[in-house]
Design an enzyme around this catalytic site. Sequence first.
Site, PDB file in Angstrom:
ATOM      1  N   ASP A   1       0.858  -1.182   0.000  1.00 15.57           N
ATOM      2  CA  ASP A   1       0.000   0.000   0.000  1.00 15.57           C
ATOM      3  C   ASP A   1       0.896   1.235   0.000  1.00 15.57           C
ATOM      4  O   ASP A   1       2.106   1.135   0.081  1.00 15.57           O
ATOM      5  CB  ASP A   1      -0.955  -0.025   1.194  1.00 15.57           C
ATOM      6  CG  ASP A   1      -0.216  -0.053   2.527  1.00 15.57           C
ATOM      7  OD1 ASP A   1      -0.873  -0.065   3.570  1.00 15.57           O
ATOM      8  OD2 ASP A   1       1.032  -0.086   2.525  1.00 15.57           O
TER       9      ASP A   1
ATOM     10  N   ASP B   1      -8.601  -7.045   0.888  1.00 14.42           N
ATOM     11  CA  ASP B   1      -7.603  -7.317   1.919  1.00 14.42           C
ATOM     12  C   ASP B   1      -8.209  -6.921   3.261  1.00 14.42           C
ATOM     13  O   ASP B   1      -9.033  -6.016   3.313  1.00 14.42           O
ATOM     14  CB  ASP B   1      -6.325  -6.503   1.703  1.00 14.42           C
ATOM     15  CG  ASP B   1      -6.424  -5.091   2.259  1.00 14.42           C
ATOM     16  OD1 ASP B   1      -6.941  -4.214   1.530  1.00 14.42           O
ATOM     17  OD2 ASP B   1      -6.044  -4.868   3.431  1.00 14.42           O
TER      18      ASP B   1
ATOM     19  N   CYS C   1     -14.770 -28.305   6.783  1.00 16.35           N
ATOM     20  CA  CYS C   1     -13.508 -27.684   6.390  1.00 16.35           C
ATOM     21  C   CYS C   1     -12.401 -28.722   6.270  1.00 16.35           C
ATOM     22  O   CYS C   1     -12.266 -29.605   7.117  1.00 16.35           O
ATOM     23  CB  CYS C   1     -13.118 -26.611   7.407  1.00 16.35           C
ATOM     24  SG  CYS C   1     -11.588 -25.751   7.008  1.00 16.35           S
TER      25      CYS C   1
ATOM     26  N   CYS D   1      -9.136 -28.094   6.252  1.00 20.32           N
ATOM     27  CA  CYS D   1      -7.823 -27.609   6.670  1.00 20.32           C
ATOM     28  C   CYS D   1      -7.220 -28.504   7.745  1.00 20.32           C
ATOM     29  O   CYS D   1      -7.929 -29.268   8.409  1.00 20.32           O
ATOM     30  CB  CYS D   1      -7.889 -26.160   7.126  1.00 20.32           C
ATOM     31  SG  CYS D   1      -8.388 -25.926   8.854  1.00 20.32           S
TER      32      CYS D   1
ATOM     33  N   CYS E   1      -8.997 -28.324  11.202  1.00 20.22           N
ATOM     34  CA  CYS E   1     -10.304 -28.972  11.334  1.00 20.22           C
ATOM     35  C   CYS E   1     -10.208 -30.487  11.164  1.00 20.22           C
ATOM     36  O   CYS E   1     -11.005 -31.226  11.724  1.00 20.22           O
ATOM     37  CB  CYS E   1     -11.291 -28.384  10.333  1.00 20.22           C
ATOM     38  SG  CYS E   1     -11.699 -26.675  10.761  1.00 20.22           S
TER      39      CYS E   1
ATOM     40  N   HIS F   1      -6.627 -21.738  10.283  1.00 21.40           N
ATOM     41  CA  HIS F   1      -7.985 -22.087   9.846  1.00 21.40           C
ATOM     42  C   HIS F   1      -8.681 -20.903   9.181  1.00 21.40           C
ATOM     43  O   HIS F   1      -9.303 -21.048   8.127  1.00 21.40           O
ATOM     44  CB  HIS F   1      -8.836 -22.597  11.007  1.00 21.40           C
ATOM     45  CG  HIS F   1     -10.294 -22.611  10.673  1.00 21.40           C
ATOM     46  ND1 HIS F   1     -10.888 -23.598   9.908  1.00 21.40           N
ATOM     47  CD2 HIS F   1     -11.270 -21.693  10.916  1.00 21.40           C
ATOM     48  CE1 HIS F   1     -12.163 -23.303   9.720  1.00 21.40           C
ATOM     49  NE2 HIS F   1     -12.424 -22.158  10.329  1.00 21.40           N
TER      50      HIS F   1
END
Lengths: 373, 399
Positions: A91, A235, A273, A275, A278, A303
């Site tokens: 930025d 973002d 999920c 991931c 999880c 997660h």
Amino acid sequence: MALKFEVLGRFNRARAAQLTLPHYLCQTPLFMPVGTQGTIKGLTKNQLEEIGCQIILGNTYHLALRPTSELIDELGGLHKFMNWPRALLTDSGGFQMVSLLHLADITEKGVTFQSPVDGKPMLLTPEESIQIQNRIGADIIMALDDVVRTTITGPRIEEAMYRTLRWIDRCIAGIYVSEVWLNVICLGGEDKDSFWRVVAQCTAALPEDKPRYVMGVGYPLDIVVCSALGADMYDCVYPTRTARFGTALVPEGVLKLKHQAMANDIRPIDPMCECMVCKNYTRAYIHCLVTKDAMGSQLLSYHNLYYMMKLSRDLHSSIVEGRFPEFVCKFLQTMFPKGDVPEWVCNAMEVAGIDISSCCREMRFDVDKSSTL
Amino acid sequence: MKFAVNKGWSNGRARSGVLQLGSCPFPIQTPALLLTTRKGLPAFISPDLLTSSLPSPDSHLLQFSPLHFLEGISPKTISNIGGLHQMLSLHQHIFAAVPRDSIIALPEHDSTNKYGASFQTPGGRLLIKPAEYVELVSSMKPDFWVTLADEVPAWVSDKRNRTSVDRTLRWLDDCLSLNKTGTTIFGSIVGGSSIEERHRCAQEVAQRNVSGYWIGGFGLGESMDERAALLTAVTDNLPEDMPRHVSGLGLPEEVLQGVAAGIDLFDSTYVYHLTLGGFALTFPLERNKGDNADYQLSDSGGDDMKINLKATIYRKDTSPIVESCNCFTCQNHTKAYLNHLFNVHEMLAQTLLEIHNTHQYLGFFCSIRKAIEEGKFEQFRRNFVESRRECLFAAASSD
């Protein structure tokens, strides 16, 4: 390699596209995690790749302070410094200055402020901001904007808009950037009803062939709505910040792992999920970690970011595969099982041309369309 | 559990051995390091990195204190989940339950009484009785657990010390009779800084039906010099073919002292403390380097064994911590990046450093085993200790 933005699929205003950047081939809509100081809260580059992060945002203000843009440049740029093989976006530094620094002020020249190191008066010009970012070497850099609090009204807003345009011209004139390639919508602090209307107006007015990046967004629901309205990139610090407070993102909304009810809950955070967290851990175990052991926030950050990247992938593929409205409906039904979809979402979806009547308890006919396109 | 000493390789009391425990399909070579954990996971290394970035099977031995779990999760819930291995999803790792943890469960000998052992934890003072302890351990199903002990520091009165031995023996018997799950138990041996009491306790515990021995009461203020005799007073009274585990001997020199006395397993907080301070181990892992080591002193506060990554000399250093190191951190990141991460207080700094330091310390244990197998342990130990002394001497006498 040319920078390219190629739309692969649409549904009304929503688009799914391929964004070709020097370091990575990205798919939009996409969420960019914020790696403020050249890192994302305890996650390694391998983990970020596993999660599916495509672009990471670096804060110019923080990096210019430590370790300094000159050092990053000397050591070969931020990609090399972090060893991040995919894309980076920086930025302009302006927002942080205005929000973090005492006595920051904006004039036509740029942002004047007190150096946080020694208190000396300093000036950040648009040209300087670009030079700093060039030293950092991200794939996408941002022009300095005249940041105003959106809660104010009156001529200051118009002044800010025209000044930002003049600053962008200064960036281009100085041959610091090849073109204005990305359109950025900056918001903050307004109520949701104004929020979606501003996004809708901007996406309707901006050229189709360039990506639209809405900074500081955010909540999964906001991302779905903005994507329906035609935005492509987002973002926000929310997923990682909320992880540190013990909150997990789930399709139903949020799960507060700190609550006593979690202490005996042996289900995973989100049974659907895929991931690492999880698939391996229970709510009860994470509950006993959060707020007491750093590992708790690390696992939740993992997660939460996985959730956001999956959301990005789902948005992209549902648009490309022609099932975007179905995806939106399922998303809203899961989050609002009682049918209490907020009014602003209903209004936004009306403008986006997506029929969500199956998700709402009652259809709403009171959309004020006069202030939208 | 299976444990065997490699008879052909014993150097004095030091021995190398092989340990095989239920969960882990690979045999573990001893002397070995147990990694310290908080609630079963390392302080900073997430579980996916634990399995992918650290050497196997060396990194499969994990120590934890059941007391960490008293707040936040009940034994019943742990049982419902299926025990520790299931809860942590580390099915091939070996978990050793030791009540005392040098970071967050310190023995409080003043508050320990005839009912139970007292520990100082971040949540306050805890008194745990043998029955509660056995219940906790049963719900977790660790690979082995040590019995509740009354550990006292070196300076207590003889009477207090004798009481600690009597209590520890009584609690050992309580734990054995309360144990219904048939899990592997290590008998605890205390005795403070009294050779006689150490002797007595060891002889008593050796008569019990346990699978190994845990030696406590060290790392609580005794000097390294007096410790050697106390260690051998214990190990000389224990059967050869059973494993010996000690807590509180964390530093490399202390580990060497323990190995010399016949200890097989060590849990150490050395890596944790180094990591917190930003220190990275740079051991020369090749043993022979000790002969003509270059005693480099830096202004950064390090020495020939470690460097302080927070020091400004590393700001622009684009080399890895240790060139020849195979760990994830050295293969992927530079000292400059780590220096930056420490300076901006980012957690990734500690994750990356804990990976490196663990890797290095496990390598140190590997060197110890090699030295024993080659019959050169005493020489290895001497070289190591002398090179450290020389380095400190040089540091003290420089300007």
